[in-house]
Design a protein around this motif. Sequence first.
Motif, short mmCIF file in Angstrom:
data_model
loop_
_atom_site.label_atom_id
_atom_site.label_comp_id
_atom_site.label_asym_id
_atom_site.label_seq_id
_atom_site.Cartn_x
_atom_site.Cartn_y
_atom_site.Cartn_z
N ASN A 48 2.15 -14.50 28.08
CA ASN A 48 2.66 -13.32 28.74
C ASN A 48 1.54 -12.37 29.15
O ASN A 48 1.71 -11.15 29.11
CB ASN A 48 3.65 -12.61 27.84
N ARG A 49 0.43 -12.93 29.56
CA ARG A 49 -0.71 -12.09 29.98
C ARG A 49 -0.34 -11.17 31.13
O ARG A 49 -0.72 -10.00 31.15
CB ARG A 49 -1.90 -12.95 30.37
N SER A 50 0.39 -11.70 32.11
CA SER A 50 0.75 -10.87 33.27
C SER A 50 1.66 -9.73 32.86
O SER A 50 1.51 -8.60 33.34
CB SER A 50 1.44 -11.73 34.33
N LEU A 51 2.60 -9.99 31.98
CA LEU A 51 3.50 -8.94 31.50
C LEU A 51 2.71 -7.87 30.77
O LEU A 51 2.88 -6.67 31.02
CB LEU A 51 4.57 -9.53 30.59
N ASN A 52 1.81 -8.27 29.90
CA ASN A 52 0.98 -7.31 29.17
C ASN A 52 0.09 -6.51 30.12
O ASN A 52 -0.09 -5.31 29.96
CB ASN A 52 0.12 -8.03 28.13
N ARG A 53 -0.47 -7.19 31.13
CA ARG A 53 -1.31 -6.51 32.11
C ARG A 53 -0.51 -5.48 32.89
O ARG A 53 -0.97 -4.37 33.12
CB ARG A 53 -1.89 -7.56 33.07
N SER A 54 0.70 -5.84 33.29
CA SER A 54 1.52 -4.90 34.07
C SER A 54 1.91 -3.69 33.23
O SER A 54 1.94 -2.56 33.74
CB SER A 54 2.76 -5.59 34.64
N LYS A 55 2.20 -3.90 31.96
CA LYS A 55 2.53 -2.77 31.08
C LYS A 55 1.33 -1.83 30.93
O LYS A 55 1.47 -0.62 30.97
CB LYS A 55 2.97 -3.27 29.71
N GLU A 114 8.76 -8.25 36.93
CA GLU A 114 9.97 -9.04 36.70
C GLU A 114 9.56 -10.49 36.55
O GLU A 114 8.49 -10.90 36.98
CB GLU A 114 10.95 -8.89 37.88
N ARG A 115 10.45 -11.27 35.98
CA ARG A 115 10.20 -12.69 35.80
C ARG A 115 11.12 -13.46 36.73
O ARG A 115 12.29 -13.12 36.88
CB ARG A 115 10.48 -13.06 34.34
N LEU A 133 2.92 -18.99 36.77
CA LEU A 133 2.82 -19.49 38.13
C LEU A 133 1.65 -18.87 38.89
O LEU A 133 1.31 -17.71 38.70
CB LEU A 133 4.12 -19.20 38.89
N ASN A 134 1.06 -19.65 39.75
CA ASN A 134 -0.02 -19.23 40.61
C ASN A 134 0.50 -18.19 41.61
O ASN A 134 1.64 -18.28 42.06
CB ASN A 134 -0.54 -20.49 41.34
N VAL A 135 -0.32 -17.23 41.96
CA VAL A 135 0.11 -16.17 42.87
C VAL A 135 0.55 -16.72 44.22
O VAL A 135 1.47 -16.20 44.85
CB VAL A 135 -0.98 -15.07 43.01
N ASP A 136 -0.06 -17.81 44.69
CA ASP A 136 0.35 -18.41 45.96
C ASP A 136 1.77 -18.94 45.88
O ASP A 136 2.53 -18.87 46.85
CB ASP A 136 -0.60 -19.54 46.36
#
Length: 86
Positions: free
Chosen positions: A1-8, A15-16, A33-36
Amino acid sequence: NRSLNRSKKLSVKSERWPLEVLPAGVVHPQEPLNVDVILEGMQQWWWNADENASIKSNQAFVKAASQALIHHYKRHPNRPLHKIID
């Protein structure tokens, strides 16, 4: 959940994608998932929603996410999935 932690940490709403609505065995619901993939999927989801008259339609999302994932795996066949489906 790195992206979730980064966004917080950045106070950015996140959102997921509802990957659990994809057919069983396609991808794990927690697959990073990859940003592309996300960008292509969001664009296709919007287009599919126009065709299906509802952006909240599972059918529009499933079609868009599947297309984005297939294109990503064709472009990058050597990149493994991170989460193993049990």
